[in-house]
Scaffold this motif. Structure first.
Motif, PDB file in Angstrom:
ATOM      1  N   LEU A 262       0.723  -1.278   0.129  1.00 17.93           N
ATOM      2  CA  LEU A 262      -0.031   0.032   0.131  1.00 17.93           C
ATOM      3  C   LEU A 262       0.820   1.282  -0.067  1.00 17.93           C
ATOM      4  O   LEU A 262       0.945   2.189  -0.952  1.00 17.93           O
ATOM      5  N   ASN A 263       1.405   1.318   1.073  1.00 22.65           N
ATOM      6  CA  ASN A 263       2.624   2.351   1.172  1.00 22.65           C
ATOM      7  C   ASN A 263       3.472   2.167   2.208  1.00 22.65           C
ATOM      8  O   ASN A 263       3.406   1.004   3.114  1.00 22.65           O
ATOM      9  N   ASN A 264       4.750   2.905   2.285  1.00 19.71           N
ATOM     10  CA  ASN A 264       5.862   2.257   3.236  1.00 19.71           C
ATOM     11  C   ASN A 264       5.475   2.175   4.585  1.00 19.71           C
ATOM     12  O   ASN A 264       5.854   1.175   5.292  1.00 19.71           O
ATOM     13  N   VAL A 265       4.923   3.071   5.391  1.00 17.32           N
ATOM     14  CA  VAL A 265       4.295   2.882   6.657  1.00 17.32           C
ATOM     15  C   VAL A 265       3.545   1.575   6.803  1.00 17.32           C
ATOM     16  O   VAL A 265       3.633   0.884   7.531  1.00 17.32           O
ATOM     17  N   VAL A 266       2.394   1.661   5.991  1.00 21.54           N
ATOM     18  CA  VAL A 266       1.564   0.587   6.355  1.00 21.54           C
ATOM     19  C   VAL A 266       2.253  -0.880   6.122  1.00 21.54           C
ATOM     20  O   VAL A 266       1.932  -2.014   6.648  1.00 21.54           O
ATOM     21  N   ASP A 267       2.931  -0.894   4.757  1.00 21.56           N
ATOM     22  CA  ASP A 267       3.840  -1.956   4.507  1.00 21.56           C
ATOM     23  C   ASP A 267       4.827  -2.506   5.457  1.00 21.56           C
ATOM     24  O   ASP A 267       4.977  -3.553   5.780  1.00 21.56           O
ATOM     25  N   ILE A 268       5.444  -1.519   6.253  1.00 21.83           N
ATOM     26  CA  ILE A 268       6.315  -1.780   7.520  1.00 21.83           C
ATOM     27  C   ILE A 268       5.422  -2.528   8.466  1.00 21.83           C
ATOM     28  O   ILE A 268       5.852  -3.498   9.079  1.00 21.83           O
ATOM     29  N   THR A 269       4.155  -1.910   8.621  1.00 25.72           N
ATOM     30  CA  THR A 269       3.709  -2.551   9.997  1.00 25.72           C
ATOM     31  C   THR A 269       3.191  -4.021   9.493  1.00 25.72           C
ATOM     32  O   THR A 269       3.356  -4.904  10.363  1.00 25.72           O
ATOM     33  N   ASN A 270       2.616  -4.116   8.426  1.00 28.66           N
ATOM     34  CA  ASN A 270       2.318  -5.687   8.091  1.00 28.66           C
ATOM     35  C   ASN A 270       3.563  -6.407   7.899  1.00 28.66           C
ATOM     36  O   ASN A 270       3.584  -7.737   8.348  1.00 28.66           O
ATOM     37  N   TYR A 271       4.824  -5.990   7.434  1.00 29.09           N
ATOM     38  CA  TYR A 271       5.798  -6.823   7.382  1.00 29.09           C
ATOM     39  C   TYR A 271       6.212  -7.173   8.872  1.00 29.09           C
ATOM     40  O   TYR A 271       6.799  -8.359   8.912  1.00 29.09           O
ATOM     41  N   VAL A 272       6.370  -6.277   9.802  1.00 31.33           N
ATOM     42  CA  VAL A 272       6.685  -6.735  11.088  1.00 31.33           C
ATOM     43  C   VAL A 272       5.817  -7.782  11.685  1.00 31.33           C
ATOM     44  O   VAL A 272       6.165  -8.705  12.406  1.00 31.33           O
ATOM     45  N   MET A 273       4.504  -7.507  11.242  1.00 36.34           N
ATOM     46  CA  MET A 273       3.442  -8.650  11.763  1.00 36.34           C
ATOM     47  C   MET A 273       3.895 -10.073  11.376  1.00 36.34           C
ATOM     48  O   MET A 273       3.708 -10.904  11.905  1.00 36.34           O
ATOM     49  N   TYR A 274       4.108 -10.171   9.999  1.00 35.64           N
ATOM     50  CA  TYR A 274       4.455 -11.293   9.429  1.00 35.64           C
ATOM     51  C   TYR A 274       5.717 -11.653   9.854  1.00 35.64           C
ATOM     52  O   TYR A 274       6.088 -12.925   9.765  1.00 35.64           O
ATOM     53  N   GLU A 275       6.506 -10.706  10.473  1.00 32.75           N
ATOM     54  CA  GLU A 275       7.795 -11.243  10.816  1.00 32.75           C
ATOM     55  C   GLU A 275       7.765 -11.928  11.976  1.00 32.75           C
ATOM     56  O   GLU A 275       8.217 -13.127  12.543  1.00 32.75           O
ATOM     57  N   CYS A 276       7.305 -11.117  12.979  1.00 32.63           N
ATOM     58  CA  CYS A 276       7.283 -11.737  14.645  1.00 32.63           C
ATOM     59  C   CYS A 276       5.969 -12.166  15.188  1.00 32.63           C
ATOM     60  O   CYS A 276       5.923 -12.704  16.171  1.00 32.63           O
ATOM     61  N   GLY A 277       4.830 -11.769  14.472  1.00 30.22           N
ATOM     62  CA  GLY A 277       3.262 -12.093  14.983  1.00 30.22           C
ATOM     63  C   GLY A 277       2.815 -11.197  15.545  1.00 30.22           C
ATOM     64  O   GLY A 277       1.490 -11.303  16.054  1.00 30.22           O
ATOM     65  N   GLN A 278       3.490  -9.916  15.859  1.00 27.82           N
ATOM     66  CA  GLN A 278       2.724  -8.783  16.433  1.00 27.82           C
ATOM     67  C   GLN A 278       1.850  -8.003  15.698  1.00 27.82           C
ATOM     68  O   GLN A 278       2.698  -7.256  14.778  1.00 27.82           O
ATOM     69  N   PRO A 279       0.512  -7.854  15.689  1.00 28.13           N
ATOM     70  CA  PRO A 279      -0.032  -6.972  14.905  1.00 28.13           C
ATOM     71  C   PRO A 279       0.248  -5.265  15.352  1.00 28.13           C
ATOM     72  O   PRO A 279       0.385  -5.035  16.533  1.00 28.13           O
ATOM     73  N   LEU A 280       0.688  -4.596  14.459  1.00 28.22           N
ATOM     74  CA  LEU A 280       0.905  -3.199  14.630  1.00 28.22           C
ATOM     75  C   LEU A 280      -0.192  -2.389  13.860  1.00 28.22           C
ATOM     76  O   LEU A 280      -0.826  -2.619  13.126  1.00 28.22           O
ATOM     77  N   HIS A 281      -0.224  -1.118  14.689  1.00 31.38           N
ATOM     78  CA  HIS A 281      -1.049  -0.176  13.843  1.00 31.38           C
ATOM     79  C   HIS A 281      -0.541   1.281  13.665  1.00 31.38           C
ATOM     80  O   HIS A 281       0.026   1.540  14.988  1.00 31.38           O
ATOM     81  N   GLY A 282      -0.472   1.693  12.656  1.00 30.84           N
ATOM     82  CA  GLY A 282       0.159   3.239  12.635  1.00 30.84           C
ATOM     83  C   GLY A 282      -0.918   4.303  12.704  1.00 30.84           C
ATOM     84  O   GLY A 282      -1.827   4.296  11.830  1.00 30.84           O
ATOM     85  N   PHE A 283      -1.097   5.171  13.640  1.00 28.91           N
ATOM     86  CA  PHE A 283      -1.871   6.310  13.368  1.00 28.91           C
ATOM     87  C   PHE A 283      -1.003   7.369  12.895  1.00 28.91           C
ATOM     88  O   PHE A 283       0.162   7.804  12.989  1.00 28.91           O
ATOM     89  N   ASP A 284      -1.727   8.294  12.237  1.00 29.55           N
ATOM     90  CA  ASP A 284      -1.373   9.708  11.905  1.00 29.55           C
ATOM     91  C   ASP A 284      -1.453  10.306  13.089  1.00 29.55           C
ATOM     92  O   ASP A 284      -2.310  10.808  13.505  1.00 29.55           O
ATOM     93  N   PHE A 285      -0.216  10.741  13.542  1.00 26.33           N
ATOM     94  CA  PHE A 285      -0.204  11.407  14.995  1.00 26.33           C
ATOM     95  C   PHE A 285      -0.768  12.645  15.309  1.00 26.33           C
ATOM     96  O   PHE A 285      -1.505  12.981  16.160  1.00 26.33           O
TER      97      PHE A 285
END
Lengths: 825, 341
Positions: A262-285
């Motif tokens: 999708l975009n680098n920020v969302v892709d990174i959260t998904n990547y880390v979830m598929y890496e270690c199993g921890q779901p992450l969420h990115g908020f626009d602060f």
């Protein structure tokens, strides 16, 4: 869950082929469903240097290029890309290369194309200068891929890419993860199993975990109002990110597990979830009001618009993430539209939390929204992994999106994880598995997947790692030993013990077997029909006229039927059999005879129901329509009639040893039957024999009379005295005396009643009787019929004529008195 | 006269000897010619006796009697020969006409397969138990170690009749026949060795490989000293009985809430069209009875252990008969059913 073999190789090295890895994982409890090769190794694609590019003499949009492939013998290639120019380093598919090119009609499918020497508008072309999409590296087809000027001439393109971290080919393994393995819903988890099986070390990427507090804590706050639902909430702030496209390696990784970048920020959260199993969420602060995160439960009537743009009603008590003003996410399920990361986002708050599995499961069920995050949370994520995952994502945002990590983090951690310590007895492993796994082996296997093992007298004291919330008992540890040791290693004993206790089979079973065998002998075929049907249809068939006159309760319906066609449970076996009859008559059968044993259901508050409120009986249904087979050279086709069914039922009843039954004729029938007979045993209603009403048959497009018998098999069996037990009666050595009576009676006189009189007045000597002829016609009065009855007399001695005569006279006398029957002269 | 008579006798004796007597007609004509009461030759001769001299009558009578016996003897022989000839002659029946076959029905392939499975386990000393199709949550899930709100429940999509509540109360269509095992264990103390065949329901989309209902046979053995090795033995024996002595079977770890460790068993299914010459086909699930299940029915899991297994009858039937679409089993087309006579 799909895993990528390249990705696994980041953490653990083996020399296994993907097939071997799949086999090993399957045999240790991670069942492989499919193995798919992805991409291509781009064999034949090499780096070339465009020496010259000039206009094609006969085509405006084409250029004729001279390309050096590093072998000192430049080739001519015709290229259609607008951006091709002399001096470029490019990827060239040489002659013979097979590329998987996007289909022009359907760009999502790819077709293999072999690059050949050809002439394009008269100009020779010996290869192809490739665009991204042609190499399977992206969707860009605007122009050819222009490489860095230092790309080594003549080098294999895939080698070149691999140096930059991009692998063009991969193998994707789809794993069926069982609910007890939350640890395996990520690459590090699967790598842990691979490492244990291959006895190789597993390495996790180095991450610097910030200290709790710092500038981050001064910038935003986290408050957990529902600590039972959220044991931990970790936030790290990354400022100054540029939201944009992810680098190719990251996109490839996500694509390899079936995610769309999708975009680098969302892709990174998904990547880390598929890496270690921890779901992450990115908020626009900048959208988080008051720089404040509150974890709370929803109030009655609260609604929320998730980032898929849908406004959803939240069940009261749903775990929410809120900012100072409003909800910003359904915790652990999906973020909100109001705070999602967009192109304009520059400051990202990374959320990494532990939510209670049952809370997330309830919310996901209620919202009918299963997401990658909810799937993991409801199975249980590592309660200690939040800070690592958040820091990992923040570092990637720093490295790939140009962000700056705000010093420190907010780690709100109201409920601490307590590490379970379990006792494991070596002898118990042997008891359960039936083989003694050596102590050292047990210890090694557990340690390899992260358990801490301290030997003691009986076995070990075992500490459970945080990523295995499913392991709570000794038996869970034994399962781990068993799966890694290998079930195939458990030997099959050559002897077994059979306990000397075997209770009698349930009463219906032998009776059902005997009846089914008899019915087959009588020409009935067994059918299996659906137990579920439309509610209105079920209500129609919930009729006392199919139950021997007994009233039927309301139908039993399911709350969540597959469709309205299957919303109720059958109260009768008749509709299923009618449907089967219709199907077969429709397909050219001259007739059909079927039977079915099956449960029927209705609502009833009567005592004795296994599940209170629901009555469940086993019924058996016989159905005949049309002729049994077609006429042959020496046998006429035998058209079904009601007496076939009466006879079959009589046989069933005598097979079961039920003798004292009564049949009550209902010559006018009911809304379902043209006519029928109720079968009774004392006050118990045993079923109905009848002819289906022509209207009902017509609804099934059947225009022949349909005969059926539906019997309450549960009750029949209960009424059976001794199941199948026969007591031998000595065969009489004395002759049987037969007498025939021809009786004239009124046409309307029921013969059944006459036969009852015969048996009632026949006395001890009458062994049996039968009707062998009915005559109506010219030779007798028009309002009369002649009934011929055969009588058989016998006793345990030779009968005298006079005593037989006396018995016959008694019968004839009674028939005369009760039925106005006269002996025909 | 004497010569005349003498020649008459000689002539008659020759005629008796030589007459052709191979058909019923010839035999009849011969009998009439000699023995007819009105015009037979013997009668004629006897009628002539009164005309003879007294002293010749005796001799004459004897000769007539001799002749009569000769006639009778020939008749008897000829008739016997004729009967023998008729008995061995080809019959005048068209033996090529088709026979009259009794119209028999048939057992459904599900029943045939279920009976076969049952036969095998009964021969291994398993009893049979049956139970209701409408069950309560406790028997179907709770007692079998499916906690409320646990993802394990997603493994068996359920038709609910009364929605489950927080306390785990609810009414449903059983999703497996395991609740029968619970009912047996509530009634009977170990050793328990029982199979539970019956109809079960799953709320799944209907397709060639899944139907909203199917039939299961589940087995349970609880006793002292029952191990995973015993489970493998019984299931290996079962596979050999059903699929033949050369069956290849493998056990791989899996997960079921009511067993631990759990295993699925696959058999190697030869398939020449497949690149590997075949593939593994899952045929059943199994495992050691989870201690929680034993506790739920007041059996001490330290004293007793047990194994359990379960298989879909349709799946086995489809393998045995090479049926690729489960739905044909519920269509009941005669042209399908009559293949299983």
């Amino acid at each position: 869950m799909r895993i990528s073999c390249n990705w696994i190789a980041d953490y653990v090295w083996t020399d296994w082929t993907p097939e071997e890895m799949g086999e090993r994982l399957t045999m240790s409890g991670l069942e492989v469903e499919t193995i798919d090769k992805m991409g291509s190794d781009l064999e034949g694609v090499i780096i070339g240097h465009v020496l010259d590019a000039h206009q094609h003499p006969d085509a405006d949009r084409l250029k004729v290029c001279k390309v050096d492939l590093g072998d000192g013998d430049p080739v001519q290639i015709v290229c259609g890309a607008p951006n091709v120019a002399a001096g470029q380093r490019v990827a060239v598919a040489t002659e013979g290369t097979v590329l998987h090119l996007p289909d022009r009609q359907d760009p999502d499918t790819r077709v293999p194309v072999t690059i050949k020497k050809s002439k394009i508008r008269g100009q020779e072309s010996r290869g192809m200068i490739c665009a991204e999409d042609e190499l399977g590296l992206g969707e860009d087809h605007e122009g050819i891929m222009v490489l860095a000027d230092d790309a080594p001439l003549g080098e294999s393109f895939s080698t070149y890419l691999a140096r930059g971290g991009v692998l063009t080919s991969d193998v994707s393994i789809d794993l069926a993860i069982t609910p007890n393995r939350p640890d395996a819903i990520c690459h590090l988890g699967v790598a842990r199993d691979v490492g244990a099986l291959a006895q190789m070390l597993v390495t996790r990427p180095e991450v610097t975990i910030p200290n709790d507090g710092g500038e981050a804590a001064d910038t935003f706050s986290v408050r957990i109002d529902a600590p039972d639902g959220c044991h931990r909430y970790t936030g790290i702030l990354v400022r100054g990110v540029t939201v944009g496209e992810s680098p190719q390696w990251l996109k490839s990784r996500l694509e390899s597990v079936g995610l769309r970048p999708l975009n680098n920020v969302v892709d990174i959260t998904n990547y880390v979830m598929y890496e270690c199993g921890q779901p992450l969420h990115g908020f626009d602060f900048d959208q988080v009001a008051g720089a404040q995160i509150i974890v709370r439960r929803s109030t009655a009537g609260e609604t929320f618009t998730t980032l898929d743009g849908k406004e959803r009603d939240l069940p009261t008590g749903t775990l929410l993430i809120a900012d100072g003003e409003r909800a910003v996410a359904v915790a652990g399920v999906m973020g909100g539209e109001n705070s999602e990361v967009s192109e304009a986002t520059t400051n990202v708050l990374v959320e990494s939390a532990w939510f209670s599995p049952s809370d997330i499961r309830k919310a996901a069920k209620a919202l009918q929204l299963q997401t990658d995050a909810s799937y993991r949370f409801e199975r249980g994520v590592d309660p200690t992994g939040q800070a690592w995952a958040a820091a990992r994502a923040a570092e990637l945002m720093r490295d790939l999106a140009g962000g700056t990590i705000v010093d420190g983090m907010v780690d709100c951690h109201p409920v601490q994880w307590e590490q379970p310590i379990l006792a494991l007895r070596h002898a118990r492993i042997t008891t359960i598995l039936g083989i003694e796994v050596p102590r050292a082996e047990c210890q090694r296997l557990l340690e390899a997947i992260g358990f801490g093992v301290t030997p003691d007298d009986a076995g070990w004291s075992v500490t459970v790692p945080p990523f295995r919330p499913d392991v709570e008992r000794e038996i869970d540890l034994i399962e781990e030993v068993a799966r890694l040791f290998g079930l195939e290693q458990i030997p099959v004993p050559s002897h077994g013990l059979i306990p000397n206790v075997r209770p009698a089979p349930p009463k219906p079973l032998p009776a059902r077997l005997r009846l089914a065998n008899r019915l087959v002998g009588m020409g009935y075929r067994e059918i299996f029909t659906n137990s579920m049907m439309r509610v209105d249809l079920a209500r129609r068939f919930a009729s006392e006229s199919l139950r021997g006159g007994e009233s039927v309760g309301d139908v039993v319906a399911t709350l969540n039927p597959i469709s309205q066609e299957m919303a109720a449970l059958r109260p009768s076996l008749l509709p299923g059999a009618l449907q089967v009859a219709a199907h077969n008559l429709n397909h050219g059968q001259p007739g059909i005879s079927t039977f079915e044993f099956g449960h029927v259901f209705d609502r009833s508050d009567a005592e004795g129901n296994v599940i209170p409120g629901y009555r469940e009986h086993e019924h058996v249904l016989l159905l005949r329509v049309g002729s049994e087979g077609k006429a042959t050279w020496n046998a006429a086709a035998d058209e079904a009639d009601i007496f076939d069914l009466k006879g079959a039922v009589a046989d069933i009843l005598s097979t079961l040893g039920v003798t004292e039954y009564k049949l009550e004729a209902e010559p006018s029938g009911s809304d379902l039957t043209r006519y029928h007979l109720n079968l009774r045993l004392g006050r118990r209603r045993l079923g109905t024999i009848g002819c289906v009403s022509p209207d009902l048959a017509a609804e099934y497009s059947i225009d022949a009379p349909v005969f059926f018998a539906e019997l309450n098999f549960s009750r029949l069996v209960a009424a059976t005295r001794q199941d199948g037990a026969v007591t031998f009666q000595p065969v009489s050595r004395f002759p049987v005396v037969e007498r025939d009576l021809a009786l004239l009676v009124s046409r309307s006189e029921p013969v059944g009643a006459m036969l009852e009189t015969v048996s009632q007045y026949g006395g001890k000597l009458l062994l049996s009787h039968r009707v062998f002829d009915i005559y109506e016609g010219d030779r007798i009065d028009a309002d009369k019929k002649s009934v011929a009855i055969g009588l058989a007399f016998g006793a345990d001695r030779t009968l005298k004529d006079t005593e037989v005569d006396k018995a016959v006279q008694k019968i004839v006398g009674a028939l005369g008195k009760q039925h106005a029957a006269e002996l025909r002269s | 006269m004497a010569d005349n008579l003498e020649s008459t006798f000689a002539e008659l004796e020759a005629a008796v000897r030589q007459a052709a007597l191979s058909t019923a007609e010839e035999i009849d004509a011969f009998r009439i010619r000699f023995l007819s009461k009105k015009q037979g030759r013997i009668t004629e001769l006897l009628k002539g006796i009164p005309q003879l001299a007294q002293e010749r009558r005796r001799e004459f009578g004897q000769r007539v009697n001799t002749l009569k016996r000769a006639v009778e003897s020939r008749l008897e022989t000829a008739q016997e020969a004729l009967i023998q000839a008729e008995r061995s002659a080809p019959v005048d029946i068209d033996l090529t006409l088709p026979g009259r076959r009794p119209t028999l029905g048939s057992l459904h392939p599900i029943t045939q397969t279920e009976r076969e499975i049952r036969r095998v386990f009964e021969s291994f000393g398993f009893a049979v138990a049956e139970g209701p199709e409408i069950e309560d949550d406790w028997h179907n899930f709770g007692a079998l170690n499916f906690p409320p709100d646990h993802p394990a429940r997603d493994m068996q999509d359920t038709f609910w009749i009364e929605a489950p509540d927080e306390d785990g109360k609810g009414v449903l269509l059983r999703t497996h026949t395991s609740p029968v095992q619970i009912r047996v264990l509530q009634e009977q103390k170990p050793p328990v060795r029982v199979i539970a065949p019956g109809r079960v329901y799953r709320n799944e989309a209907i397709s060639y490989k899944s139907f909203c209902l199917f039939h299961q046979v589940e087995g349970l053995y609880v006793d002292q000293g029952v191990s995973m090795a015993d489970l493998k033995q019984i299931l290996n024996s079962f596979a050999r009985e059903i699929f033949g002595d050369d069956v290849i079977m493998r056990f791989r770890p899996s997960f079921f809430p009511f067993t631990e460790p759990s295993a699925e068993a696959d058999i190697w299914w030869r398939d020449d069209s497949h690149p590997d010459g075949g593939r593994w086909m899952e045929i059943l699930g199994s495992g050691m009875v989870d201690p929680e299940v034993l506790k739920a029915v007041d059996i001490d899991p330290e004293k007793y252990t047990g194994y359990a297994f379960g298989m879909g009858v349709e799946r086995i039937a489809m393998l045995r008969y090479n049926i690729s679409d489960i739905r044909v089993l519920y269509e009941n087309d005669i042209r399908f059913l009559e293949q299983f006579n």
